[in-house]
Design a protein around this motif. Structure first.
Motif, PDB file in Angstrom:
ATOM      1  N   ILE A   1      -7.770   3.382 -12.970  1.00  0.00           N
ATOM      2  CA  ILE A   1      -7.452   2.338 -11.986  1.00  0.00           C
ATOM      3  C   ILE A   1      -6.747   2.983 -10.791  1.00  0.00           C
ATOM      4  O   ILE A   1      -7.044   2.686  -9.626  1.00  0.00           O
ATOM      5  N   ALA A   2      -5.799   3.897 -11.089  1.00  0.00           N
ATOM      6  CA  ALA A   2      -5.057   4.570 -10.028  1.00  0.00           C
ATOM      7  C   ALA A   2      -6.006   5.344  -9.127  1.00  0.00           C
ATOM      8  O   ALA A   2      -5.938   5.254  -7.895  1.00  0.00           O
TER       9      ALA A   2
ATOM     10  N   LYS B   1      -5.510   3.125 -17.211  1.00  0.00           N
ATOM     11  CA  LYS B   1      -4.568   3.056 -16.095  1.00  0.00           C
ATOM     12  C   LYS B   1      -4.806   4.172 -15.091  1.00  0.00           C
ATOM     13  O   LYS B   1      -4.729   3.985 -13.881  1.00  0.00           O
TER      14      LYS B   1
ATOM     15  N   ALA C   1     -10.371   3.874  -2.978  1.00  0.00           N
ATOM     16  CA  ALA C   1     -10.805   2.721  -2.182  1.00  0.00           C
ATOM     17  C   ALA C   1     -10.069   2.699  -0.844  1.00  0.00           C
ATOM     18  O   ALA C   1     -10.676   2.537   0.216  1.00  0.00           O
ATOM     19  N   VAL C   2      -8.750   2.897  -0.910  1.00  0.00           N
ATOM     20  CA  VAL C   2      -7.956   2.895   0.329  1.00  0.00           C
ATOM     21  C   VAL C   2      -8.455   3.996   1.256  1.00  0.00           C
ATOM     22  O   VAL C   2      -8.686   3.780   2.453  1.00  0.00           O
TER      23      VAL C   2
ATOM     24  N   PHE D   1      -8.107   2.913  -7.025  1.00  0.00           N
ATOM     25  CA  PHE D   1      -7.313   2.296  -5.974  1.00  0.00           C
ATOM     26  C   PHE D   1      -7.138   3.271  -4.800  1.00  0.00           C
ATOM     27  O   PHE D   1      -7.423   2.942  -3.642  1.00  0.00           O
TER      28      PHE D   1
ATOM     29  N   LEU E   1       0.840  -1.208   0.000  1.00  0.00           N
ATOM     30  CA  LEU E   1       0.000   0.000   0.000  1.00  0.00           C
ATOM     31  C   LEU E   1       0.873   1.255   0.000  1.00  0.00           C
ATOM     32  O   LEU E   1       0.688   2.160  -0.812  1.00  0.00           O
TER      33      LEU E   1
ATOM     34  N   SER F   1       3.168   1.660  -3.323  1.00  0.00           N
ATOM     35  CA  SER F   1       2.418   1.920  -4.553  1.00  0.00           C
ATOM     36  C   SER F   1       1.756   3.298  -4.506  1.00  0.00           C
ATOM     37  O   SER F   1       1.819   4.056  -5.481  1.00  0.00           O
ATOM     38  N   LEU F   2       1.169   3.642  -3.369  1.00  0.00           N
ATOM     39  CA  LEU F   2       0.515   4.948  -3.274  1.00  0.00           C
ATOM     40  C   LEU F   2       1.548   6.070  -3.323  1.00  0.00           C
ATOM     41  O   LEU F   2       1.313   7.122  -3.930  1.00  0.00           O
TER      42      LEU F   2
END
Lengths: 560, 334
Positions: free
Chosen positions: A308-309, A305, A315-316, A312, A90, A93-94
């Protein structure tokens, strides 16, 4: 005759003292002195805890080893591995997405993804259990509308559940530190790697990620210590870890020595982890060349893409912060009229005061330690530095006992001195004052401050020091005029982390606070330990909001 | 220009830091009973007598350790904890001192205070069986021991064995049945669990009401609290062991700290707590039972009916606590 002897002895003294003193002074310069002093402050309570090995606790050990320990160690290993993996994925990537890439909403996510750090793990834990357990609204809803779904839900009070909860509150440590590293060097490293013909993926894994290693490792180390020492969240999940054994020894068997012995095992584990990590990267240097915070072109994510970013990141943010915070607000609204009174302003004020005081003292000490570490690479100094940052590895309650015992001992000595020399008699001097609280926070949170200041310090090249020294700037003024301005981001990060950590801190505040110095965390403890989760929502909301202040300041300062 | 301001700030902060020191002229209470359950009493006492009370709340074991560390310089005069096991340990470790008081002896039944007069129960907490009336008829229920029988398989819900209330309950079962029989009962309970043990009594009650299990063991005041908020929950109280020794009771209580500087004042406060005028305040604020038999409980509490309580001295809860924990670990009760 008398005169002669006098002169003579003075002469002897001077002659014999000088070289020894000089040798000593040569070693014990200001920086080593500071390191020694701080290491001693931390070492004192740790010694008290290690002293516990002089007590007989065989019976408890035997019992724990036969019936409990195997399960606990397995659970602890699962928890540590799960939380480390999840926070690594997490956080990194973030950090990469918001630090180097560009996607819709990036500017908001940059700071918003830090918000979960203001949410104490035990608060997220009780909100999650409240929402997701069998009797919670989510499962009740599904049972009512889709009776077929009964029995489908995995038990939230399980290893998976606690790993998710912990990862969601702890990933910001990795995110924050990794992001700083990526921002200053990621893009340039990628360009260099890609100019050599590597693909974007392999440049990330082979160049950008390894280059950010000290920061990622620093973040993960904080996460590991936090996860191993946690008691509040695992208690809410009734998930037995190593800390469970510690608390069982103390609160169940009333054997503080056994609890302290068990805790020192935690300290040793952390000590070994740090040593291994440092050994592995000993030969590496992580300085940067050229300007750091310059503007650069971000990698613009294209097509699906970028969505998606965004998905993501949202969502977090939603799961880690927005939903639990809304739930807290709903609970607070329900009990606001009966629960709120003006004492809450006092709780909030004292929380902020403690946090500010602790942040200031920890940051000052961290800067001094980081500079000392830069000045002296010898083994003793490095060892002392490692000692100074061990307090974070212990469960807060056990550390608090060590501190209270140490301070009482120091207090007794002080009282004795005062009585003999000044005839002044007062039972306790430091004990039960705010000084105790600040000292305790210093011992506990040094690792948090030091890790972020030191990793920033490592990025300053040695040639900068050489150039400054050749211009006559050295010692304190080198630190003040050259390093501190460059370290600004690192210092602010350290201050924010400590501030938020102290806001959330519970056991040390409980044990060392003076009369009437109840904080928000104390209030939460009182209500949750009586099972009054909904009523605890009000102080929890105030705590989260208070913790957001430094997060906002930090992002304002670093994101221009 | 900047330096003097900085030095001044540091100095002022240092001075503020020293202001927290204890004021020795007032009573100091270390309390494991939480602030919102004890503060109203302190306020009432101060109003009545003018004696100011400083207090500090924390977990019982932590407060006891703090008193031990502070030794002779401790500012604490009175230690208040919940659970008799904690009080027994405090007496064992020499933190408390014996108090001879006619008033306390009169107001508090003898099984609810220390035979050595070091600690005194101040409110009674009853740990009993609660069931969901939609799934259980009262005549299915009889005793704590009976919940270990196979007909309760997949129906029982319990709080964690790490909570001292359960440790005391098991310690008292050990006093009655001995170790081997108690272990058998515990293994039966564990086999019958419908879900892993919960972290709080309230969670157990919510799970029973939601239908995750049918029956559980909790302290009555949690039932009172929950029903006050949500009166329609399907929860009923059952008094077990009425044909045997009676319902398991526990106390919250206190004792005078050994190194107290204000022994007389501390005893006065204890006596006042046990008096008829304070007992209702002490118990009703948390829907507990008064310890003083001349005082009747809150009407909501009284409505649950009268019951026979276990008359064995609570001293045993402390004596057998460590072995009870070992037993629960052995039986796999988490």
């Amino acid at each position: 005759m008398r005169n002669a002897i006098c002169l003579n002895s003075e002469y002897v003294c001077q002659r014999s003292r000088f070289p020894v003193w000089q040798k000593f002074a040569g070693y014990l310069d200001t920086w080593r002195f500071i390191t020694c002093g701080l290491a001693l402050t931390v070492a004192l309570p740790l010694t008290v805890i290690l002293w516990s090995f002089s007590y007989q606790t065989q019976e408890i050990w035997q019992h724990l080893a036969r019936h409990v320990l195997a399960d606990l160690l397995l659970n602890t290993a699962i928890l540590a591995a799960g939380v480390l993996t999840a926070t690594l994925i997490l956080g990194v990537s973030l950090a990469w997405l918001t630090g180097v890439c560009d996607f819709p909403g990036r500017k908001i996510f940059t700071w918003a993804l830090l918000l979960p750090i203001a949410m104490p793990t035990y608060v997220l834990a009780f909100v999650t259990v409240g929402l997701m357990d069998f009797s919670g609204p989510v499962q009740t809803f599904f049972r009512a509308w889709f009776p077929a779904s009964k029995g489908w839900f995995p038990n939230i009070r399980s290893a998976g559940g606690i790993i998710i909860v912990m990862s969601l509150t702890l990933y910001p440590y990795v995110y924050l530190l990794a992001r700083g590293a990526f921002r200053t060097q990621g893009k340039r490293a990628m360009e260099a790697a890609q100019s050599l013909g590597w693909s974007r993926t392999s440049s990330f894994f082979k160049v950008a990620l390894p280059m950010a290693r000290p920061w990622i490792a620093g973040g993960l180390l904080l996460v590991l210590m936090e996860a191993l020492a946690d008691f509040g969240a695992v208690a809410i999940f009734n998930f037995d870890t190593f800390t469970t054994a510690i608390y069982k020894a103390w609160f169940g068997f009333f054997s503080l020595p056994a609890a302290a012995q068990l805790s020192s095992i935690l300290v040793i584990i952390i000590f070994v982890v740090i040593a291994v990590e440092q050994k592995a990267r000993k030969k590496m240097q992580f300085t940067q060349s050229g300007r750091s915070e310059g503007q650069f072109d971000r990698i613009k994510l294209q097509g699906w893409k970028k969505w998606i970013a965004t998905l993501f990141a949202s969502a977090v943010l939603l799961i880690a912060f927005v939903i639990p915070f809304l739930q807290l607000l709903i609970w607070s609204a329900e009990i606001f009229s009966e629960e709120f009174n003006f004492r809450y302003l006092g709780f909030l004020g004292r929380s902020l005061f403690f946090a500010l005081l602790a942040a200031a003292s920890v940051v000052c000490c961290s800067i001094l330690l980081a500079y000392a570490s830069r000045q002296h690479k010898d083994k003793l100094t490095q060892f002392l530095l490692r000692i100074s940052t061990l307090g974070y590895a212990l469960p807060g309650t056990v550390l608090a006992v060590g501190i209270v015992i140490a301070i009482t001992a120091v207090d007794k000595q002080l009282a004795g001195i005062l009585k003999t020399f000044l005839g002044y008699e007062k039972g306790a001097l430091i004990q039960g004052t705010i000084l105790t609280v600040v000292a305790a926070y210093l011992v506990r949170f040094m690792a948090v401050g030091y890790n972020s200041v030191n990793s920033a310090m490592q990025r300053i090249t040695g040639s900068l020091d050489e150039a400054s020294i050749s211009l006559g700037v050295k010692g304190f003024s080198l630190l003040r005029k050259v390093h501190i301005p460059i370290l600004k981001t690192g210092i602010l990060t350290a201050a924010m982390l400590v501030f938020v950590d102290v806001m959330k801190e519970m056991p040390i505040t409980l044990m060392t606070r003076p009369f009437g110095w109840d904080t928000l965390a104390v209030k939460i403890f009182e209500l949750t330990s009586e099972g009054e989760w909904e009523r605890a929502a009000l102080p929890a909301v105030a705590l989260v909001l208070g913790g957001l202040i430094p997060v906002i300041i930090l992002t304002k300062q670093t994101e221009k | 220009m900047k330096k003097p301001i900085l030095v001044l700030t540091v100095f002022i902060l240092f001075l503020i830091s020293l202001t927290g020191a204890a004021f020795c002229e007032e009573l100091v209470v270390y309390s494991a009973r939480k602030e919102h359950l004890i503060r109203p009493l302190f306020e009432a006492y101060t109003k009545e007598t003018g004696v100011k009370i400083n207090y500090l709340t924390d977990k019982a074991a932590v407060l006891m350790q703090r008193i031990k560390a502070e030794g002779q310089t401790t500012p604490a005069d009175l230690l208040i904890t919940v659970d008799a096991g904690n009080l027994w340990h405090a007496a064992q470790e020499g933190i408390l001192q014996p108090v001879s008081s006619k008033i306390l002896a009169e107001n508090i039944p003898s099984h609810l205070r220390d035979p050595g007069n070091q600690w005194f129960g101040l409110s009674v907490r009853v740990r009993t069986i609660v069931y969901n009336p939609q799934k259980v008829t009262p005549n299915e229920l009889s005793t704590y021991e009976n919940l270990a029988e196979p007909n309760w398989k997949g129906r029982l819900l319990l709080r964690t064995s790490k909570k001292v209330y359960n440790q005391s309950l098991v310690a008292m079962l050990m006093t009655e049945h001995g170790e081997a029989k108690t272990e058998e009962i515990l293994r039966g309970w564990v086999k019958n669990l419908a879900a892993p043990p919960f972290s709080s009594d309230t969670k157990v009650l919510e799970a029973i009401a939601a239908g995750q299990g049918d029956v559980g063991i909790v302290n009555t005041y949690y039932v009172g609290r929950l029903l006050k908020k949500k009166p329609n929950l399907p929860l009923r109280i059952f008094w077990p062991n009425q044909n045997a020794n009676g319902v398991h009771v526990n106390v919250s209580g206190g004792g005078v700290v050994a190194h107290s500087q204000h022994k007389e004042a501390a005893i006065k406060l204890l006596e006042w707590f046990s008096s008829e005028q304070a007992q209702n305040l002490y118990a009703d604020v948390n829907l507990e039972y008064p310890v003083n038999p001349r005082v009747s409980p809150d009407p909501k509490v009284a409505a649950w009916g009268k019951f026979k309580q276990n008359p064995i001295n609570l001293d045993n809860a402390g004596k057998f606590q460590a072995r009870a924990i070992q037993l629960m670990d052995r039986a796999g009760y988490r």
